[in-house]
Design a protein around this motif. Structure first.
Motif, short mmCIF file in Angstrom:
data_model
loop_
_atom_site.label_atom_id
_atom_site.label_comp_id
_atom_site.label_asym_id
_atom_site.label_seq_id
_atom_site.Cartn_x
_atom_site.Cartn_y
_atom_site.Cartn_z
N VAL A 250 0.85 -1.12 -0.11
CA VAL A 250 0.09 0.19 0.05
C VAL A 250 0.71 1.20 -0.13
N HIS A 251 1.07 1.88 -1.14
CA HIS A 251 2.10 2.92 -1.56
C HIS A 251 1.81 4.27 -0.59
N GLU A 252 0.67 4.23 0.08
CA GLU A 252 0.35 5.54 0.57
C GLU A 252 0.90 5.72 1.77
N HIS B 105 -2.23 7.01 10.40
CA HIS B 105 -2.89 8.42 9.94
C HIS B 105 -3.77 7.87 8.44
N ALA B 106 -2.96 7.09 7.77
CA ALA B 106 -3.51 6.75 6.27
C ALA B 106 -4.72 6.14 6.35
N TYR B 107 -5.35 5.73 7.72
CA TYR B 107 -6.45 5.30 7.75
C TYR B 107 -7.71 6.06 8.66
N ARG B 108 -6.73 7.06 9.13
CA ARG B 108 -7.63 8.03 10.28
C ARG B 108 -8.01 7.12 11.28
N ALA B 109 -7.10 6.26 11.89
CA ALA B 109 -7.38 5.26 12.78
C ALA B 109 -7.52 6.06 14.20
N THR B 110 -8.18 5.53 15.21
CA THR B 110 -8.83 6.22 16.43
C THR B 110 -8.03 5.46 17.50
N ARG C 95 -7.93 -3.84 -0.25
CA ARG C 95 -8.97 -3.27 0.69
C ARG C 95 -8.45 -2.19 1.66
N ALA C 96 -7.28 -2.33 2.12
CA ALA C 96 -6.60 -1.21 2.77
C ALA C 96 -6.12 -0.02 1.70
N SER C 97 -5.77 -0.42 0.49
CA SER C 97 -5.40 0.87 -0.36
C SER C 97 -6.63 1.51 -0.56
N ALA C 98 -7.98 0.92 -0.77
CA ALA C 98 -9.06 1.77 -1.09
C ALA C 98 -9.38 3.07 -0.01
N THR D 161 -7.73 8.92 1.81
CA THR D 161 -6.91 9.78 2.77
C THR D 161 -6.04 10.49 1.96
N MET D 162 -5.15 10.00 1.17
CA MET D 162 -3.96 10.48 0.49
C MET D 162 -4.46 11.71 -0.54
N LYS D 163 -5.88 11.29 -1.05
CA LYS D 163 -6.25 12.05 -2.03
C LYS D 163 -6.77 13.43 -1.46
#
Ligand code: TYM
Length: 345
Positions: free
Chosen positions: A88-90, A140-145, A325-328, A333-335
């Motif tokens: 997942v290159h993000e 933060h790529a997933y905005r995890a809490t 699924r992680a990439s999606a 987020t990256m966008k």
């Protein structure tokens, strides 16, 4: 009003060397529990692994082994997400942005870098130094809490919060202008709980149980067989006193404290419960019970791991599906981050 974020759990484990009881009790057991209450993303952090030299063939093997451990311990890769970071290159992309947000002074305070670099600081990789920024990007790529980790990752988690805070402040106007309200990144909550957040070496109660300890007797590996587990527990360092009846009696007795903590965590009890049962008794009796418990809990996991790694194609398929699924999520987020920072895309 503080902005609210959808609860999401993220954590990672490095594919380096053998997974041990510290990784299991400090992290993976929590990963398994959290599946019942949260959406979870669990990552095999291979980009982190290469901050120190990894033999390529061994690295491939380790990535599959950590994945097998996740599954053998009870993580469900269909309901949740299990993947390896480099797919997942993000993660790497967001880490660069965070390299430009985090301050040199913040990284200079990281104790794990100081420990790992030791006296040879001029000669370690730049990646080892920037590692906490990549870890922040993972979360933060997933905005995890929520982030379940062992005690040793606490400072890195604080840095991830500082990075989120600074990004939210520095880009505040742009975040609002793009319709994200007051804050784009949540400040992730570390989950560091229970009697075994810092499992110590079986040979030295002052040292953390670690993959890199030269002595295999210092740790119990998830793939150790019953004989090895029993022998390591029997040989574990102790002191001459009998076990105390109350938790206070474990102060200044690091080896006793460690073994009681391990027993408590394996049994899902408190240290007090364990001392109620074993207090006043000899270590030999307690060690026999601990060895039996460790074999009963870890034996089936080790056996299942060994079975799973026999079929690398199956493991690779799980990682590919998880990565997709992680990439999606990470791509979204990256966008947004690109818009917020002002990049054209
Ligand atoms: P790593 O691979 O060193 O360890 C994986 C997890 O195991 C915990 N742990 C321990 N817990 C208790 N006692 C011990 N002796 C012990 N040794 C290890 C660690 O605290 C960790 O939770 N930087 C991280 C991996 C990472 C990560 C992330 C974690 C990368 N990105 C994002 C959370 C969120 C690491 O090196 O863990």
């Amino acid at each position: 009003m503080a902005p609210s974020f959808k609860p999401l759990v993220f954590s990672g484990v490095q594919p380096t060397g053998n997974l041990h009881l510290g990784n299991y009790l400090g992290a993976i057991v929590k990963f398994v529990e959290l599946q019942n209450s949260h959406d979870c993303i669990y990552c095999v952090v291979d980009l982190h692994a290469i901050t120190v030299w990894q033999d390529p063939a061994e690295l491939t093997k380790s990535i599959r082994e950590v994945t097998a451990a996740f599954i053998a311990c009870g993580i469900d890769p269909k309901k949740h997400i299990v993947f390896n970071q480099s797919q997942v290159h993000e993660h790497a992309e967001l880490a660069w942005i965070f390299n430009c947000v985090a301050r040199l002074g913040w990284l200079n305070r990281m104790t794990q870098f100081k420990e790992k670099a030791g006296k040879d600081r001029e000669n370690v990789s730049v990646g080892l130094y920037a590692y906490p920024n990549l870890m922040a990007a993972d979360i933060h790529a997933y905005r995890a809490t929520h982030v379940p980790v062992g005690e040793d990752q606490k400072q890195h988690l604080e840095l991830a919060r500082d990075i989120a805070q600074k990004f939210n402040t520095d880009f505040g106007a742009s975040i609002a202008a793009h319709g994200f309200g007051e804050a784009f990144f949540p400040l992730p909550e570390p989950l560091i709980q229970g009697p075994a957040t810092r499992v110590m070496s079986l040979r030295d109660g002052a040292k953390k149980m670690s993959k890199s300890d030269a002595s295999d007797y210092s740790r119990i590996n998830l793939t150790d067989d019953a004989d090895a587990i029993a022998q390591k527990v029997r040989k574990a360092k102790t002191d001459p006193e009998p076990l105390p009846s109350e938790e206070k009696g474990l102060e200044k007795r690091p080896e006793a404290d460690n073994l009681v903590g391990i027993y408590a965590a394996l049994h899902n009890k408190t240290k007090s419960d364990v001392l109620n049962e074993f207090g006043g008794g000899q270590f030999s009796t307690f060690k026999t019970a601990l060895a039996d418990l460790a074999v009963a809990k870890l034996g089936p996991i080790g056996a299942e791991m060994k079975r799973l790694v026999q079929d690398p194609a199956h493991i690779d398929a799980i990682l590919r599906d998880g990565s997709r699924r992680a990439s999606a999520i990470a791509a979204e987020t990256m966008k947004a981050v690109k818009d917020i920072v002002g990049f054209v895309h």
